[in-house]
Design an enzyme around this catalytic site. Structure first.
Site, PDB file in Angstrom:
ATOM      1  N   PRO A 151      -1.692  -1.538  -5.616  1.00  0.00           N
ATOM      2  CA  PRO A 151      -0.779  -2.458  -4.937  1.00  0.00           C
ATOM      3  C   PRO A 151       0.461  -1.830  -4.308  1.00  0.00           C
ATOM      4  O   PRO A 151       1.260  -2.557  -3.719  1.00  0.00           O
ATOM      5  CB  PRO A 151      -0.364  -3.389  -6.075  1.00  0.00           C
ATOM      6  CG  PRO A 151      -0.430  -2.533  -7.290  1.00  0.00           C
ATOM      7  CD  PRO A 151      -1.566  -1.585  -7.079  1.00  0.00           C
ATOM      8  N   ASP A 206      -5.127   2.481   5.532  1.00  0.00           N
ATOM      9  CA  ASP A 206      -4.377   1.369   6.114  1.00  0.00           C
ATOM     10  C   ASP A 206      -2.886   1.485   5.825  1.00  0.00           C
ATOM     11  O   ASP A 206      -2.457   2.331   5.058  1.00  0.00           O
ATOM     12  CB  ASP A 206      -4.851   0.046   5.503  1.00  0.00           C
ATOM     13  CG  ASP A 206      -6.242  -0.336   5.951  1.00  0.00           C
ATOM     14  OD1 ASP A 206      -6.635   0.045   7.054  1.00  0.00           O
ATOM     15  OD2 ASP A 206      -6.930  -1.017   5.173  1.00  0.00           O
ATOM     16  N   LYS A 223      -1.818  -0.994  11.384  1.00  0.00           N
ATOM     17  CA  LYS A 223      -0.417  -1.282  11.106  1.00  0.00           C
ATOM     18  C   LYS A 223      -0.290  -2.490  10.203  1.00  0.00           C
ATOM     19  O   LYS A 223       0.642  -2.632   9.468  1.00  0.00           O
ATOM     20  CB  LYS A 223       0.325  -1.580  12.410  1.00  0.00           C
ATOM     21  CG  LYS A 223       0.820  -0.348  13.116  1.00  0.00           C
ATOM     22  CD  LYS A 223       1.944  -0.720  14.064  1.00  0.00           C
ATOM     23  CE  LYS A 223       2.719   0.463  14.568  1.00  0.00           C
ATOM     24  NZ  LYS A 223       1.893   1.538  15.077  1.00  0.00           N
ATOM     25  N   MET A 235      -0.620 -12.948   2.189  1.00  0.00           N
ATOM     26  CA  MET A 235      -0.405 -13.077   3.634  1.00  0.00           C
ATOM     27  C   MET A 235       0.274 -14.404   3.974  1.00  0.00           C
ATOM     28  O   MET A 235      -0.028 -15.016   4.989  1.00  0.00           O
ATOM     29  CB  MET A 235      -1.736 -12.955   4.400  1.00  0.00           C
ATOM     30  CG  MET A 235      -2.384 -11.600   4.212  1.00  0.00           C
ATOM     31  SD  MET A 235      -4.003 -11.475   4.987  1.00  0.00           S
ATOM     32  CE  MET A 235      -5.027 -12.230   3.756  1.00  0.00           C
TER      33      MET A 235
HETATM   34  N1  SAH Z   1      -6.584  -5.894  -0.550  1.00  0.00           N
HETATM   35  C1  SAH Z   1      -5.183  -6.208  -0.781  1.00  0.00           C
HETATM   36  C2  SAH Z   1      -4.721  -7.408   0.017  1.00  0.00           C
HETATM   37  C3  SAH Z   1      -4.785  -7.204   1.515  1.00  0.00           C
HETATM   38  S1  SAH Z   1      -4.094  -8.563   2.396  1.00  0.00           S
HETATM   39  C4  SAH Z   1      -4.964  -6.417  -2.278  1.00  0.00           C
HETATM   40  O1  SAH Z   1      -5.919  -6.572  -3.036  1.00  0.00           O
HETATM   41  O2  SAH Z   1      -3.803  -6.404  -2.694  1.00  0.00           O
HETATM   42  C5  SAH Z   1      -2.404  -8.068   2.534  1.00  0.00           C
HETATM   43  C6  SAH Z   1      -1.519  -8.933   1.659  1.00  0.00           C
HETATM   44  O3  SAH Z   1      -1.504  -8.448   0.330  1.00  0.00           O
HETATM   45  C7  SAH Z   1      -0.064  -8.963   2.067  1.00  0.00           C
HETATM   46  O4  SAH Z   1       0.151  -9.891   3.105  1.00  0.00           O
HETATM   47  C8  SAH Z   1       0.590  -9.412   0.786  1.00  0.00           C
HETATM   48  O5  SAH Z   1       0.448 -10.797   0.586  1.00  0.00           O
HETATM   49  C9  SAH Z   1      -0.265  -8.722  -0.271  1.00  0.00           C
HETATM   50  N2  SAH Z   1       0.324  -7.465  -0.757  1.00  0.00           N
HETATM   51  C10 SAH Z   1      -0.206  -6.244  -0.662  1.00  0.00           C
HETATM   52  N3  SAH Z   1       0.580  -5.323  -1.259  1.00  0.00           N
HETATM   53  C11 SAH Z   1       1.640  -5.991  -1.766  1.00  0.00           C
HETATM   54  C12 SAH Z   1       2.797  -5.627  -2.507  1.00  0.00           C
HETATM   55  N4  SAH Z   1       3.042  -4.363  -2.865  1.00  0.00           N
HETATM   56  N5  SAH Z   1       3.672  -6.596  -2.840  1.00  0.00           N
HETATM   57  C13 SAH Z   1       3.462  -7.871  -2.511  1.00  0.00           C
HETATM   58  N6  SAH Z   1       2.381  -8.283  -1.802  1.00  0.00           N
HETATM   59  C14 SAH Z   1       1.482  -7.365  -1.443  1.00  0.00           C
END
Ligand code: SAH
Length: 265
Positions: free
Chosen positions: A12, A35, A57, A171
């Site tokens: 994350p 990504d 991006k 998102m």
């Molecule tokens: N595959 C990713 C999600 C991709 S969609 C996963 O499993 O985490 C992208 C969304 O993930 C962002 O819009 C946000 O809502 C969330 N996200 C990803 N990294 C984050 C972080 N460090 N803190 C908070 N939200 C995060």
């Protein structure tokens, strides 16, 4: 050597939340395709000779761009390379792992999917919010905030989601108003605790706590940066006691453990 693609969850944000398997495969890859949400420190773990290719991006890719990424992976694997496709969080949670795996399957090429720690789980955890809790929450759902009511062909049933004890919205930072309004319209109580966790697990993490009714207004005053998740449900109130993470003190991104040799680095 025969090429293979590894669709790897990078975790994350904090670099050392990648899995040991993901890190090992990243270190062995000939090509790393990544990504925007991938921790920069993780890329330093790639072999010095590896090609690093940045392909996005934001999560908001158009179909064509997604097809182009799938084609890129397919062409490298076909050329006999070990490809690490690094994605933020878990590759299958709004990460297009399904589409990319499908392209590889159709091309008859081998692939493996390495799960990752999704922000859907890690962001609440790092904000001291347990997704389930005895007597308070027996279920949680993860939903995209993109499919808010009014969107044509929305596949999201917000009135069904309003009845799930804990909701995690990815998102959704741009659509907090509509998400909260949809849940209120579906009968969720205005005083339901709600929070936004921004840049979770990193030293930039910020948490905004409010209620379903007050969250949009609170966000206008706080203006938190992306990426961020929205958490709604009674469990959010528990973070008053369980908020354990101190971003300012965090050794974020530190990879102290040499997973290949099993020794401390
Ligand atoms: N595959 C990713 C999600 C991709 S969609 C996963 O499993 O985490 C992208 C969304 O993930 C962002 O819009 C946000 O809502 C969330 N996200 C990803 N990294 C984050 C972080 N460090 N803190 C908070 N939200 C995060």
């Amino acid at each position: 050597m025969r090429g293979k693609a590894y669709l790897i969850g990078a975790g994350p944000g904090r670099a050392d939340l990648i899995t040991v398997r993901g890190l090992n495969l990243l270190r062995q890859a000939d090509v790393v395709i990544y990504d925007w949400l991938v921790a920069p420190l993780l890329l330093e773990q790639a072999a010095p000779a590896a090609d690093l290719i940045f392909v996005g991006k934001s999560h908001d890719k158009h179909t064509l761009e997604q097809d182009a990424i799938s084609d890129l992976i397919v062409s490298h694997v076909r050329a006999g390379r070990q490809v690490a496709r690094l994605k933020g969080g878990d590759p299958s949670v709004f990460g297009h792992a399904g589409e990319e795996a499908m392209a590889l399957a159709k091309a008859g090429l081998p692939f493996e999917i390495v799960p990752g720690v999704s922000s859907a789980l890690a962001a609440p955890t790092y904000a001291g919010i347990p997704l389930t809790y005895r007597g308070i929450s027996t279920a949680f759902a993860v939903v995209t905030g993109h499919e808010t009511p009014g969107k044509v062909h929305s596949g999201t049933d917000w009135s069904a989601l309003a009845r799930i004890p804990t909701l995690v919205v990815l998102m959704g930072l741009q659509r907090v108003d509509t998400v909260c309004a949809a849940l209120l319209a579906a009968g969720r109580l205005p005083e339901t605790p709600a929070a936004i966790v921004s840049r979770a697990t990193t030293s930039d993490q910020r948490v905004l706590r409010a209620t379903l009714k007050t969250l949009p207004e609170a966000l206008r005053h706080a203006s938190l940066p992306t990426p961020a998740v929205l958490v709604i449900g009674e469990v959010v109130a528990l973070s008053a006691q369980l908020d354990w993470f101190a971003p300012a003190l965090a050794e974020v991104g530190f990879l102290p453990f040499d997973a290949l040799s099993g020794r401390q680095a």
